[in-house]
Design an enzyme around this catalytic site. Structure first.
Site, PDB file in Angstrom:
ATOM      1  CD  GLU A 180      -3.126  -1.061   2.388  1.00 30.79           C
ATOM      2  OE1 GLU A 180      -2.727  -0.613   3.349  1.00 30.79           O
ATOM      3  OE2 GLU A 180      -4.116  -1.571   2.178  1.00 30.79           O
ATOM      4  CD  GLU A 372      -3.828  -6.173   2.435  1.00 25.46           C
ATOM      5  OE1 GLU A 372      -4.804  -5.714   2.916  1.00 25.46           O
ATOM      6  OE2 GLU A 372      -2.703  -6.093   2.295  1.00 25.46           O
TER       7      GLU A 372
HETATM    8  C1  BG6 Z   1      -4.389  -3.149   4.600  1.00 18.87           C
HETATM    9  C2  BG6 Z   1      -3.152  -3.663   5.307  1.00 18.87           C
HETATM   10  O1  BG6 Z   1      -4.362  -1.867   5.075  1.00 18.87           O
HETATM   11  O2  BG6 Z   1      -5.499  -3.311   5.423  1.00 18.87           O
HETATM   12  C3  BG6 Z   1      -3.180  -4.837   6.343  1.00 18.87           C
HETATM   13  O3  BG6 Z   1      -2.224  -3.824   4.315  1.00 18.87           O
HETATM   14  C4  BG6 Z   1      -4.291  -4.645   7.208  1.00 18.87           C
HETATM   15  O4  BG6 Z   1      -1.971  -5.017   7.186  1.00 18.87           O
HETATM   16  C5  BG6 Z   1      -5.472  -4.624   6.151  1.00 18.87           C
HETATM   17  O5  BG6 Z   1      -4.332  -5.769   8.163  1.00 18.87           O
HETATM   18  C6  BG6 Z   1      -6.692  -4.683   7.343  1.00 18.87           C
HETATM   19  O6  BG6 Z   1      -6.744  -3.340   8.075  1.00 18.87           O
HETATM   20  P1  BG6 Z   1      -6.950  -3.531   9.380  1.00 18.87           P
HETATM   21  O7  BG6 Z   1      -6.535  -2.215  10.272  1.00 18.87           O
HETATM   22  O8  BG6 Z   1      -8.266  -4.131   9.796  1.00 18.87           O
HETATM   23  O9  BG6 Z   1      -6.001  -4.652  10.027  1.00 18.87           O
END
Ligand code: BG6
Length: 477
Positions: A180, A372
């Site tokens: 990101e 993701e």
């Molecule tokens: C992304 C990141 O922003 O979202 C991850 O690359 C992160 O590391 C994921 O865990 C979900 O976000 P969060 O804050 O719910 O863990």
């Protein structure tokens, strides 16, 4: 591109589509000081991004023990294999390989750990995908150098990449340079290891740090081609489609400007030079960067594919009375009145995934990889037929609806290499450092107060995802 050479029929996924899951070292490994590991910025972020960093490690930091993947990786990878994973995206903790970041020689124990992880993946026929830097800059590089504001980090990162490519290059085909990368503007410490509080940083400081990361990414790509000609290198962008709140042209232009702030990262990674709209922004705002001729050459090493995270879309408006932002993945934005939200307030928009995939494909004409996507939710462990599980139909709905939109984007013509759901096993949250914000198909018995057995339990979504993968997506509704 070699991937997905044959276009799939409408409503199907291509043969060889890489289904799998994703995690990051700092959110799963634990063992924060074992095996010669140095401290990373995450060791001083006990409350994630919700509080300023602590001076040093504190006992309340769940990431220091996390879900103990460091010791349980074989068991966890076996569960991924049971779901039929074709690919597993994980990150390497820079501070396991170079404990201080500026060390001359790598830490062999750290290399041995990832080598064991790769052995296990190979045993199960799972393709590894490695994120080189996922929010875990060595703490020393943050505290002694000012993180990515300092040009010296380019050299340290390149040295780290050289070690990874030389040691693992024959075993890892897919590499992502920075997780990101566009989040640096919003979370300078977590994303860029920059210890100065956000309010005290100028835009010039931030864009200079971004420039250093982009140059480092270009150099890593060049090095990857030299050392591992068969490898594929991708950038990784936090995707956040921006809709105008109303049809007013003022709102449309505001939405365009906000979208540009993230497009710039993909434009530079895919086209090898700064886009005109960003140069204009620099001119209009008196931002002058230190960019050398060598930097410009380094940026020309463009990526093979574009990977991204997708959790939500946002709105933008020029109306000064409607500027209040809602919660969201690092950036957040003006809430969309037509959408519902998760328990953490992230608005749920499956069609936004199709929109962003069309957008990226048309803009860059590079294969896409959804690395993701998922739903952070509170799960309740229940007993069913004598087995502990979670009845997570809400997660199945979320994932089904998003994967249907991936299928739509493929039908629209986008070339898509694969999909790795975020936190395929429950992990510690990046933003809140909670365990209770769970994304996994596998429940990990650990609570926000640190209690729990660390036992793993298959959720209902585990069997659902196994069926989706086994049918190459045909099981989606
Ligand atoms: C992304 C990141 O922003 O979202 C991850 O690359 C992160 O590391 C994921 O865990 C979900 O976000 P969060 O804050 O719910 O863990």
């Amino acid at each position: 591109m070699t991937h997905a050479a044959t276009k799939p029929a409408t409503g199907t996924f291509p043969q060889g589509f890489l289904w799998g899951g994703a995690t990051a070292a700092n959110q799963i490994e634990g063992a924060y000081s074992d095996g010669g590991k140095g401290l990373s910025i995450q060791d001083v972020m006990p409350q994630g991004i919700t509080q300023p960093p602590s001076d040093g490690p504190t006992p309340d930091n769940l990431k220091q023990s996390a879900i103990d993947f460091y010791n349980r990786y074989a068991e966890d990878i076996a569960l991924f294999a049971e779901m039929g994973f074709k690919v597993y995206r994980f990150s390497i903790a820079w501070s396991r390989i170079f404990p201080n970041g500026d060390d001359e020689a790598p830490n062999e124990e750290g290399i041995a750990f990832y080598s064991r992880v790769l052995d296990e993946l190979e045993k199960h026929g799972i393709e590894p995908m490695v994120t080189i830097s996922h929010y875990e800059t060595p703490l020393n590089l943050a505290r002694s150098y000012g993180g990515w504001t300092n040009r010296a980090l380019i050299g340290f990162y390149e040295r780290y990449c050289r070690v990874l490519f030389e040691r693992f290059g024959s075993r890892v085909k897919y590499w992502l340079t920075f997780n990101e990368i566009n989040s640096v503007m919003h979370e300078p410490f977590m994303s860029g290891g920059i210890p100065t509080p956000r309010a005290e940083l100028t835009e010039s400081d931030l864009y200079q740090a971004i420039h250093h990361e982009l140059v480092a990414s270009g150099r890593a790509t060049r090095l990857a081609r030299e050392i591992m000609p068969a490898a594929q290198v991708g950038c990784m962008i936090l995707a956040l489609p921006v809709y105008p709140l109303t049809p007013s042209p003022d709102d449309v232009v505001r939405a365009m400007d906000t979208a540009h702030a993230s497009y710039a990262f993909g434009d530079i990674h895919c086209r090898g030079a700064y886009p005109g709209y960003l140069l204009r922004y620099f001119r209009d705002n008196g931002i002058e960067l230190d960019i050398t001729e060598q930097d410009r050459e380094d940026l020309k090493n463009t990526v093979d594919f574009v990977s991204f995270s997708y959790y939500m879309s946002i709105c933008e408006t020029a109306d000064p009375d409607k500027q209040e932002k809602g919660p969201g993945n690092i950036m957040g934005g003006v809430p969309n009145p037509t959408l519902e939200a998760s328990e953490w307030g992230w608005q749920i928009d499956p069609q936004g995934l199709r929109v962003v995939m069309n957008d990226y494909w048309e803009r860059w004409q590079k294969p896409l990889f959804v690395v993701e996507n998922g739903l952070g939710a509170k799960d309740v462990l229940v007993e069913s037929d004598g087995v502990l599980t979670v009845e997570d139909d809400y997660r199945i709905d979320y994932m089904n609806n998003h994967l249907v939109q991936v299928r739509e984007a493929i039908a629209d013509g986008a070339e898509v290499m694969g999909y790795t759901s975020w936190g395929c096993i429950d992990v510690v949250s990046a933003s809140t450092a909670q365990m209770s914000k769970r994304y996994g198909f596998i429940y990990v018995d650990r609570n926000d107060d640190g209690s729990g057995t660390l036992d793993r339990h298959r959720k209902k979504s585990f069997g659902w995802y196994r069926d989706v993968i086994a049918s190459n997506g045909a099981a989606l509704n």
